[in-house]
Scaffold this active site. Structure first.
Site, PDB file in Angstrom:
ATOM      1  CG  LEU A 214      40.587  45.846  40.801  1.00  0.00           C
ATOM      2  CD1 LEU A 214      39.457  46.031  41.800  1.00  0.00           C
ATOM      3  CD2 LEU A 214      41.928  46.081  41.466  1.00  0.00           C
ATOM      4  CB  CYS A 215      39.788  40.397  36.543  1.00  0.00           C
ATOM      5  SG  CYS A 215      39.959  41.291  34.990  1.00  0.00           S
ATOM      6  CB  THR A 216      44.761  41.849  34.851  1.00  0.00           C
ATOM      7  OG1 THR A 216      43.896  41.841  33.717  1.00  0.00           O
ATOM      8  CG2 THR A 216      46.180  41.546  34.401  1.00  0.00           C
TER       9      THR A 216
END
Length: 454
Positions: A214-216
């Site tokens: 999700l951070c990407t």
């Protein structure tokens, strides 16, 4: 000029090619093969085949099985026809868009192949009673989902019973023929529970589904798929709080596509298209009509070989690659003798005083099972159901009763348990497995050295 004498054309039998397989002996036949018209007629009149999936591979399977002499077919599929299906799912037309795949596929094959009867089922495979699947001689799989394969594999293996020496009872083996395609690649395999590897025995052949951090997605998207998944997984929930995303709803898909375009433009990423959006969100596997046709032909032939013994069956996994030329290979995979699905079952030794509630707790604590929210069946006798609520309430009074009494005070028996198994990533999957229950202290049962954790 005198008229030429033209000999009348001899009508060709519809079963001419089939007769070459079923009416005469050969060097490669199975030892149990008995050729003759009776065999051909039995296949036509009595053999029942269930085709699961009416997509690209399922359409080919229905056609091939109908043309191979099978007359009693049924097909189950939960999907409706979409425009994007029409280029490779040849039984469908533009006017069929929006109709159930199973119903249209059955209708088209019956129109083209006289005498065949195909019963369609527009439903999820999980919505059918377990005994529904036991009514068929063979189950042919044309699925594009690992989860669906695992479910059907569990159902078919659930019918399997073992002798005292842990050899499978032949009459309880429910054969499955599984086909799968992806682009120019495909596979066909024969699964004879208890004899050949089941799907669970070779689950390692299937790579884990690709998931994006999700951070990407939120901070550093690098390709079009990242932009699409950001719109799908993050923005949809932010904007439509509490509203479930439906990938089959055109308005929902269009919203994700538009948001993905904006996201891609913001980061200068090209390549976002509506078809790619559908593929990423719905995890669509690329399909090519020729690959479906080749794999379907292999599956139909294996089905015929199983029911007729006209040749030895595939041993046991065929792979096909048509990307650069034509390549096929057959690999013999081995069974996992400790498989929880197709094996004789985990052996659990209990006191006759153990209640059903305590037994269900044991299933969750057992190191090889880790089975939560378990439902329990003993043959046709349902001991407990977790869902739906009305059935759970009906069976709830049994929880406080001894399992020994609920099972008819038998000394030992095999029961089936259905529940959710914990995975290494803390996710859960639905599964079905067998448990061999032995009651200590019951008349005629000797002490055994297998404990609850064995």
């Amino acid at each position: 000029m005198a008229d030429l004498d033209v000999p009348p054309q001899v009508p060709q039998s519809k079963t001419r090619d089939l007769d070459k397989l079923l009416l005469r002996h050969g060097n490669l036949v199975d030892p149990g093969f008995v050729p003759g018209p009776g065999l051909r007629d039995d296949i036509r009149d009595y053999v029942r085949i269930l085709v699961i999936g009416a997509g690209g591979l399922g359409c080919e399977l229905l056609k091939d099985l109908a043309l191979s002499g099978f007359r009693n077919l049924e097909v189950i599929d939960m999907d409706r026809i979409e425009v994007t299906n029409l280029n490779r799912q040849f039984l469908f037309r533009i006017e069929d868009v929006g109709k159930p795949k199973a119903e249209v596929a059955a209708k088209r094959v019956m129109e083209r192949v006289s005498g065949v009867e195909i019963v369609p089922h527009f439903s999820r495979i999980e919505d059918k009673e377990i005994e529904f699947y036991n009514d068929f001689n063979i189950i042919a799989l044309g699925l594009d989902s690992i989860e669906a394969r695992k479910y059907i594999n569990g159902v078919a293996c659930g019918f399997l019973e073992y002798n005292e020496d842990d050899t499978p009872k032949r009459e309880t083996i429910k054969p499955m023929v599984d086909g799968g395609t992806e682009g120019f690649k495909g596979h066909a395999r024969v699964i004879l529970p208890g004899v050949t590897p089941c799907f669970e025995c070779t689950i390692y052949l299937f790579p884990p589904q690709v998931k994006f951090p999700l951070c990407t997605l939120a901070e550093t998207p690098r390709n079009a798929a990242h932009c699409i998944e950001y719109a799908h997984l993050i923005q949809w929930e932010t904007v439509h709080r509490g509203k479930t995303f439906d990938p089959d709803e055109p308005e929902h898909m269009k919203w994700v596509y538009d948001e993905a375009i904006r996201r891609a433009e913001l980061f200068g990423i090209p390549g976002v298209t509506y078809s790619l959006t559908q593929g990423v969100v719905k995890n669509i596997i690329p399909a090519i009509a020729s690959t479906n046709a080749i794999i379907s032909a292999a599956c139909a032939l294996e089905t015929l070989k199983i029911v007729s013994a006209c040749s030895k069956t595939l041993v046991n996994y065929l792979t096909y690659n048509g990307g650069e030329g034509l390549y096929t290979e057959v690999t013999k995979f081995e069974r996992d003798t400790e498989c929880l699905v197709c094996g004789p079952g985990i052996l659990i030794e209990l006191d006759t005083s153990v209640t059903l509630s305590k037994f269900i707790e044991m299933l969750e604590d057992h190191p090889k099972l880790l089975l939560s929210k378990a439902s329990v069946k003993q043959g046709e006798n349902t001991l407990y159901m977790q869902a739906p609520p009305v059935l759970e309430e009906f069976h709830r009074p049994k929880l406080s009763k001894p399992l020994y009494d609920l099972m008819g005070r038998v000394q030992k028996d095999t029961i089936h348990v259905f529940g959710q198994r914990a995975l290494k990533n803390n996710e859960k999957e639905s599964c079905t497995t067998k448990v061999r229950v032995v009651f200590k202290g019951a008349d005629g049962v000797a002490d055994m050295d297998t404990a609850i954790g064995a």
